[in-house]
Design a protein around this motif. Structure first.
Motif, PDB file in Angstrom:
ATOM      1  N   GLY A   1      39.660  39.331  24.323  1.00  0.00           N
ATOM      2  CA  GLY A   1      38.606  40.215  24.797  1.00  0.00           C
ATOM      3  C   GLY A   1      38.916  40.948  26.091  1.00  0.00           C
ATOM      4  O   GLY A   1      38.071  41.667  26.614  1.00  0.00           O
ATOM      5  N   GLN A   2      40.145  40.808  26.614  1.00  0.00           N
ATOM      6  CA  GLN A   2      40.471  41.438  27.897  1.00  0.00           C
ATOM      7  C   GLN A   2      40.391  42.958  27.848  1.00  0.00           C
ATOM      8  O   GLN A   2      39.862  43.593  28.760  1.00  0.00           O
ATOM      9  CB  GLN A   2      41.866  41.003  28.347  1.00  0.00           C
ATOM     10  CG  GLN A   2      41.928  39.551  28.724  1.00  0.00           C
ATOM     11  CD  GLN A   2      43.336  39.079  29.030  1.00  0.00           C
ATOM     12  OE1 GLN A   2      44.301  39.694  28.603  1.00  0.00           O
ATOM     13  NE2 GLN A   2      43.431  37.992  29.762  1.00  0.00           N
ATOM     14  N   LEU A   3      40.899  43.550  26.798  1.00  0.00           N
ATOM     15  CA  LEU A   3      40.870  45.009  26.686  1.00  0.00           C
ATOM     16  C   LEU A   3      39.433  45.526  26.583  1.00  0.00           C
ATOM     17  O   LEU A   3      39.093  46.580  27.145  1.00  0.00           O
ATOM     18  CB  LEU A   3      41.679  45.459  25.474  1.00  0.00           C
ATOM     19  CG  LEU A   3      41.830  46.961  25.293  1.00  0.00           C
ATOM     20  CD1 LEU A   3      42.533  47.574  26.497  1.00  0.00           C
ATOM     21  CD2 LEU A   3      42.598  47.268  24.040  1.00  0.00           C
ATOM     22  N   GLU A   4      38.582  44.776  25.903  1.00  0.00           N
ATOM     23  CA  GLU A   4      37.172  45.177  25.787  1.00  0.00           C
ATOM     24  C   GLU A   4      36.480  45.127  27.142  1.00  0.00           C
ATOM     25  O   GLU A   4      35.600  45.943  27.428  1.00  0.00           O
ATOM     26  CB  GLU A   4      36.449  44.293  24.774  1.00  0.00           C
ATOM     27  CG  GLU A   4      37.081  44.293  23.402  1.00  0.00           C
ATOM     28  CD  GLU A   4      37.163  45.667  22.776  1.00  0.00           C
ATOM     29  OE1 GLU A   4      36.249  46.488  22.988  1.00  0.00           O
ATOM     30  OE2 GLU A   4      38.154  45.922  22.078  1.00  0.00           O
ATOM     31  N   CYS A   5      36.882  44.187  27.996  1.00  0.00           N
ATOM     32  CA  CYS A   5      36.323  44.131  29.349  1.00  0.00           C
ATOM     33  C   CYS A   5      36.718  45.372  30.138  1.00  0.00           C
ATOM     34  O   CYS A   5      35.904  45.925  30.884  1.00  0.00           O
ATOM     35  CB  CYS A   5      36.818  42.872  30.066  1.00  0.00           C
ATOM     36  SG  CYS A   5      36.170  41.352  29.389  1.00  0.00           S
ATOM     37  N   LEU A   6      37.953  45.818  29.971  1.00  0.00           N
ATOM     38  CA  LEU A   6      38.395  47.046  30.640  1.00  0.00           C
ATOM     39  C   LEU A   6      37.615  48.257  30.148  1.00  0.00           C
ATOM     40  O   LEU A   6      37.270  49.151  30.938  1.00  0.00           O
ATOM     41  CB  LEU A   6      39.885  47.265  30.416  1.00  0.00           C
ATOM     42  CG  LEU A   6      40.809  46.353  31.196  1.00  0.00           C
ATOM     43  CD1 LEU A   6      42.240  46.562  30.773  1.00  0.00           C
ATOM     44  CD2 LEU A   6      40.645  46.579  32.683  1.00  0.00           C
ATOM     45  N   LYS A   7      37.331  48.297  28.856  1.00  0.00           N
ATOM     46  CA  LYS A   7      36.542  49.409  28.312  1.00  0.00           C
ATOM     47  C   LYS A   7      35.135  49.409  28.898  1.00  0.00           C
ATOM     48  O   LYS A   7      34.561  50.464  29.177  1.00  0.00           O
ATOM     49  CB  LYS A   7      36.477  49.323  26.791  1.00  0.00           C
ATOM     50  CG  LYS A   7      37.792  49.644  26.113  1.00  0.00           C
ATOM     51  CD  LYS A   7      37.667  49.506  24.612  1.00  0.00           C
ATOM     52  CE  LYS A   7      38.987  49.723  23.914  1.00  0.00           C
ATOM     53  NZ  LYS A   7      38.881  49.509  22.456  1.00  0.00           N
ATOM     54  N   LEU A   8      34.572  48.216  29.082  1.00  0.00           N
ATOM     55  CA  LEU A   8      33.240  48.138  29.687  1.00  0.00           C
ATOM     56  C   LEU A   8      33.278  48.551  31.153  1.00  0.00           C
ATOM     57  O   LEU A   8      32.365  49.204  31.647  1.00  0.00           O
ATOM     58  CB  LEU A   8      32.677  46.721  29.578  1.00  0.00           C
ATOM     59  CG  LEU A   8      31.900  46.374  28.336  1.00  0.00           C
ATOM     60  CD1 LEU A   8      31.366  44.957  28.424  1.00  0.00           C
ATOM     61  CD2 LEU A   8      30.761  47.319  28.095  1.00  0.00           C
ATOM     62  N   ALA A   9      34.334  48.152  31.864  1.00  0.00           N
ATOM     63  CA  ALA A   9      34.447  48.504  33.278  1.00  0.00           C
ATOM     64  C   ALA A   9      34.571  50.013  33.464  1.00  0.00           C
ATOM     65  O   ALA A   9      34.171  50.546  34.500  1.00  0.00           O
ATOM     66  CB  ALA A   9      35.640  47.791  33.902  1.00  0.00           C
ATOM     67  N   ALA A  10      35.094  50.704  32.476  1.00  0.00           N
ATOM     68  CA  ALA A  10      35.244  52.163  32.553  1.00  0.00           C
ATOM     69  C   ALA A  10      33.985  52.903  32.107  1.00  0.00           C
ATOM     70  O   ALA A  10      33.948  54.134  32.140  1.00  0.00           O
ATOM     71  CB  ALA A  10      36.418  52.597  31.688  1.00  0.00           C
TER      72      ALA A  10
END
Length: 92
Positions: free
Chosen positions: A66-75
């Protein structure tokens, strides 16, 4: 069986009588979250799923997918998405 809200997942985990039952609930929900990440592009679904991943992480289960999804949310433009996204990036 996928739980629709974080509250439902917490309730299902707390109802489990044994560690095996808890692992099974977490495994099924993790699989449902992975599938949701692949199929659904909704920002709201991503928000709820990252919240569930953070809870699963706090229980001690692996959630590196889920790390990439966290980056998408942060953006994201919304503050609530950013808050959960940054929390996920720091923890996962």
């Amino acid at each position: 069986m996928s739980f629709f809200r974080l509250k439902d997942l917490i309730r299902a985990v707390r109802v489990c009588k044994t560690a095996t039952d808890e692992r099974n609930v977490i495994r099924r929900e993790s699989a449902a979250i992975r599938t949701s990440f692949k199929e659904v592009e909704s920002q709201d679904a991503r928000f709820v799923n990252v919240q569930k991943l953070l809870y699963i992480y706090l229980l001690g289960f692996p959630v590196q997918f889920g790390q990439l999804e966290c980056l998408k949310l942060a953006a994201s433009a919304r503050f609530s998405d950013k808050r959960v996204g940054y929390l996920g990036v720091t923890l996962l």
